[in-house]
Design an enzyme around this catalytic site. Structure first.
Site, mmCIF file in Angstrom:
data_model
loop_
_atom_site.group_PDB
_atom_site.id
_atom_site.type_symbol
_atom_site.label_atom_id
_atom_site.label_comp_id
_atom_site.label_asym_id
_atom_site.label_seq_id
_atom_site.Cartn_x
_atom_site.Cartn_y
_atom_site.Cartn_z
ATOM 1 N N ASP A 1 -2.443 4.638 -3.555
ATOM 2 C CA ASP A 1 -1.679 3.986 -2.505
ATOM 3 C C ASP A 1 -2.330 4.466 -1.200
ATOM 4 O O ASP A 1 -3.012 5.478 -1.199
ATOM 5 C CB ASP A 1 -0.232 4.489 -2.632
ATOM 6 C CG ASP A 1 0.614 4.105 -1.462
ATOM 7 O OD1 ASP A 1 0.673 2.915 -1.160
ATOM 8 O OD2 ASP A 1 1.228 5.002 -0.853
ATOM 9 N N ASP B 1 2.754 8.081 -2.770
ATOM 10 C CA ASP B 1 3.603 9.042 -2.070
ATOM 11 C C ASP B 1 5.067 8.857 -2.446
ATOM 12 O O ASP B 1 5.944 9.531 -1.933
ATOM 13 C CB ASP B 1 3.421 8.942 -0.555
ATOM 14 C CG ASP B 1 3.843 7.594 -0.015
ATOM 15 O OD1 ASP B 1 4.074 6.685 -0.831
ATOM 16 O OD2 ASP B 1 3.940 7.441 1.207
ATOM 17 N N ASP C 1 6.957 3.328 -4.388
ATOM 18 C CA ASP C 1 5.892 3.285 -5.384
ATOM 19 C C ASP C 1 6.406 3.560 -6.796
ATOM 20 O O ASP C 1 5.623 3.542 -7.741
ATOM 21 C CB ASP C 1 4.819 4.345 -5.087
ATOM 22 C CG ASP C 1 4.040 4.001 -3.839
ATOM 23 O OD1 ASP C 1 3.921 2.804 -3.532
ATOM 24 O OD2 ASP C 1 3.553 4.935 -3.184
HETATM 25 P P1 ADP Z 1 1.461 1.225 1.677
HETATM 26 O O1 ADP Z 1 1.066 0.476 0.470
HETATM 27 O O2 ADP Z 1 0.331 1.336 2.640
HETATM 28 O O3 ADP Z 1 2.064 2.562 1.364
HETATM 29 P P2 ADP Z 1 4.050 -0.124 2.044
HETATM 30 O O4 ADP Z 1 4.051 -0.981 0.823
HETATM 31 O O5 ADP Z 1 4.973 1.015 2.083
HETATM 32 O O6 ADP Z 1 2.565 0.359 2.436
HETATM 33 O O7 ADP Z 1 4.326 -1.049 3.295
HETATM 34 C C1 ADP Z 1 3.462 -2.145 3.564
HETATM 35 C C2 ADP Z 1 3.661 -2.705 4.933
HETATM 36 O O8 ADP Z 1 4.976 -3.190 5.058
HETATM 37 C C3 ADP Z 1 3.481 -1.716 6.030
HETATM 38 O O9 ADP Z 1 2.130 -1.596 6.412
HETATM 39 C C4 ADP Z 1 4.336 -2.334 7.134
HETATM 40 O O10 ADP Z 1 3.611 -3.346 7.789
HETATM 41 C C5 ADP Z 1 5.468 -2.982 6.391
HETATM 42 N N1 ADP Z 1 6.640 -2.093 6.315
HETATM 43 C C6 ADP Z 1 7.134 -1.522 5.206
HETATM 44 N N2 ADP Z 1 8.234 -0.788 5.489
HETATM 45 C C7 ADP Z 1 8.410 -0.866 6.817
HETATM 46 C C8 ADP Z 1 9.357 -0.312 7.740
HETATM 47 N N3 ADP Z 1 10.337 0.487 7.337
HETATM 48 N N4 ADP Z 1 9.222 -0.636 9.044
HETATM 49 C C9 ADP Z 1 8.241 -1.437 9.466
HETATM 50 N N5 ADP Z 1 7.317 -1.970 8.662
HETATM 51 C C10 ADP Z 1 7.397 -1.729 7.358
HETATM 52 MG MG MG Z 2 3.244 4.084 0.522
#
Ligand code: ADP
Ligand code: MG
Length: 628
Positions: free
Chosen positions: A328, A521, A525
């Site tokens: 991730d 993390d 996930d």
């Molecule tokens: P990653 O795979 O990089 O860990 P996530 O799946 O957690 O990312 O989130 C993907 C995208 O969704 C983030 O890059 C953001 O644009 C958006 N996002 C997710 N959760 C939030 C939040 N709480 N506030 C704002 N944007 C969010």
């Molecule tokens: Mg993440």
């Protein structure tokens, strides 16, 4: 040495001394038998009892049974042949007990080593009442209480520092020897040792939910999840022991019968019964039965010393076969600590926009949310926020002061059918809509972890075929990170469900032997962590979901530890296989020698105890994995 081990040692010495003394006497007949019976019973009474109980409970075939039959048989044979040679039977029992003693000492020692190194269980928490410190059981401390941790004490419960600053020794949790500095407002996890200053900590969890309890649970339950190798051994023993017993019986009866009836020779029962008894002594599978679980146990202990918690020996086995590692991005390869780089197209004051964002995000535990709250920098008045809805992989929607606010990526805006202005800067773009109208975007950026590049390098050097990154973040950011780190493949703009799909695809296209690990993390996930062959979570700063869903937890969030964990697992498995091959090999050789009458009982017992001691010493090597 504990009491039992001391008593055992005393019995061994006493029996050995008696045996030695008797060897200087020349008494014969029944008196001799009675005299020799004394050291035999001193050293073997418990084995005889256990064997007897085993027969009574219909669980006949264990090593106690083997030893009892073999030694009683040898004594009976000596009586029958009137040779008066009882020494052998007693010596066999004696050496067997020496082996048992050694094994219990070694097992005890490695268990103690592991619990020493997991010496993180706090005994009490200090609560301040009317200017006095009161010691409470950590179990009795409620969430939100203020506890005092003095220099030299363990942090008993997770919380946030209210007052004071200090450096913490986290080595028991992370294997990291450098102290960590903390001050007001920092989150703090239980199990660390406070080294310098006095800290007042407001607890954010109950003791049972705190990091330290979670870890102890994990380690205590680790040995109940058995690996395939361990399963193999217990199945093996179940088939093997009866098989050798019947083989011994056949060896005692068939050759004399054949000699007598077929060849017309004297039956020579004595020789063949003796050979059968020798065969039984040789066949004892102790070395295998003991050394395999001990190797895994030591491997888990060694890994935890390096800050890698492995939840069971089965995971250690899978880890050793890992060929594909999927990561991730946010919080795993990057720090997950975003800085605000710019605010564009906002009609209102920038600080006002950030305030709306931080308030709307007040309930989210996503790294983005925490970063926006930090950028806001003030206490959040949660009563201003209602109707919070988090859409994973998109963002959050909430009402702030009664006005609807949306904070998230382009997908969230599409979902709400709000046209948005794309941004040309590279970074994670947080679009905002207030009261249904586009209100500009905040550009934030994250930095890669200091060891991330090295970690990917180390994985490749250790023979990992493929490294892949999956992220919900924008393509531009994702590609840039993937290139800096030298990852083989990258997939971006994925929703959590999309990550599961990608992992499924990767699982389809590999061969069964190439195990796939997912490293995340833990924040949204969990589904991927459980779908992969092995889930590795960043556990450090207390993401509960991570610790629960994963099979392996990296205590200090350092991706470099992944390669280390894989190396540790391989070393452990190598030791396990060495022991299996060595123990079975020597066993088969001795069995063959015994059946042909080349090996006597002395050789048999030396081979058995010798193999066991070597196997146990070899197993203990798994505990020392520091310098991989
Ligand atoms: P990653 O795979 O990089 O860990 P996530 O799946 O957690 O990312 O989130 C993907 C995208 O969704 C983030 O890059 C953001 O644009 C958006 N996002 C997710 N959760 C939030 C939040 N709480 N506030 C704002 N944007 C969010
Ligand atoms: Mg993440």
């Amino acid at each position: 040495m504990n009491k039992r081990q001391k008593r055992m040692l005393a019995r061994i010495l006493l029996a050995a001394a008696l045996l030695l003394a008797l060897s200087f006497t020349s008494i014969t007949g029944w008196m001799r038998f009675v005299l020799y019976l004394v050291p035999y019973l001193v050293i073997g009474y418990d084995i005889l009892l256990k064997a007897f109980k085993g027969i009574k409970n219909r669980q006949v075939f264990d090593e106690n049974f083997l030893m009892a039959v073999a030694t009683v048989g040898a004594i009976a044979l000596a009586l029958y042949e009137q040779s008066g040679d009882y020494t052998e039977a007693i010596a066999v029992m004696l050496f067997y007990q020496v082996g048992e003693w050694f094994q219990s000492y070694a097992v005890g020692k490695s268990r103690r080593n592991i619990s020493d190194l997991m010496d993180i269980r706090p005994d009490y928490a200090n609560l301040e009442r009317d200017g006095q410190l009161e010691r409470l059981d950590p179990d009795e401390v409620e969430i939100g209480s203020v506890i005092v941790v003095q220099p030299g004490e363990k942090v008993p419960i997770d919380g946030v520092v209210l007052e004071g600053s200090s450096s913490l020794n986290t080595s028991a949790l992370t294997g990291e020897s450098l102290p960590r500095d903390v001050g007001e407002g920092d989150e703090i996890i239980s199990g660390c040792i406070n080294m310098t200053g006095l800290l007042k900590i407001k607890t954010t969890k109950e003791f049972g939910e705190s990091t330290v309890s979670k870890i102890l649970d994990l380690v205590e339950n680790a040995s109940s999840r058995k690996s395939k190798s361990e399963d193999f051994i217990s199945k093996f023993a179940r088939v093997y022991t009866p098989a050798v017993c019947y083989a011994a019986l056949a060896l005692a009866i068939l050759p004399p019968l054949v000699r007598m009836l077929g060849l017309g020779l004297p039956a020579d029962w004595g020789t063949w019964v003796y050979r059968a008894l020798t065969f039984l002594v040789i066949s004892c599978p102790c070395a295998l039965v003991i050394s395999i679980p001990l190797s895994f146990f030591a491997g888990i202990g060694g890994a935890s010393k390096a800050g890698v918690l492995v939840k069971g020996s089965n995971y250690l086995e899978t880890l050793s076969q890992t060929k594909i590692v999927v990561f991730d991005k946010t919080g795993t390869l990057t720090q997950g600590v975003f800085e605000v780089n710019g605010i564009h197209h906002s009609e209102m004051e920038n600080s006002k926009l950030v305030e709306y964002a931080a308030l709307a995000e007040s309930a989210s535990s996503h790294p983005i949310s925490r970063s926006l709250q930090r950028a806001y920098g003030r206490e959040i008045d949660r009563s201003r926020v209602t109707d919070i809805q988090e859409i994973s992989g998109n963002g959050v929607i909430a009402k702030v002061d009664g006005v609807s606010v949306a904070v998230g990526n382009g997908k969230l805006m599409d979902r709400l059918e709000i046209p948005y202005i794309p941004c040309h800067s590279v970074g994670t773009i947080i679009h905002m809509a207030i009261d249904g109208k586009y209100a500009g975007h905040i550009v934030i950026s994250d930095i890669v972890k200091p060891h991330a590049k090295q970690a990917i390098q180390a994985l490749k050097e250790s023979g990992i075929h493929k490294t892949v990154m999956l992220t919900g973040d924008a393509k531009r950011v994702a590609d840039q990170v993937a290139e800096t780190l030298g990852l083989d493949q990258v997939y971006s703009e994925l929703l959590p469900a999309g990550k599961v799909e990608k992992v499924e695809e990767l699982l389809q296209s590999r061969s069964e032997k190439e195990k796939l690990a997912f490293v995340g993390d833990g924040i949204n996930d969990a589904p991927v962590l459980s779908r992969a062959d092995i889930g590795i979570a960043m556990g450090a700063m207390g993401s509960d979901a991570a610790i629960e869903a994963a099979d392996v937890v990296l205590m200090d969030d350092d991706p470099l530890k992944i390669a280390k964990a894989i190396k540790i697992s391989r070393k452990c498995l190598r030791i396990v296989y060495q022991n299996i091959v060595f123990a079975i090999g020597v066993k088969l050789l001795c069995l063959a020698l015994g059946a042909f009458g080349i090996a006597n009982m002395w050789l048999a017992i030396f081979a058995d105890v010798g193999v066991m001691i070597l196997a146990v010493l070899n197993a203990i090597r798994a505990l020392f994995v520091k310098n991989l």
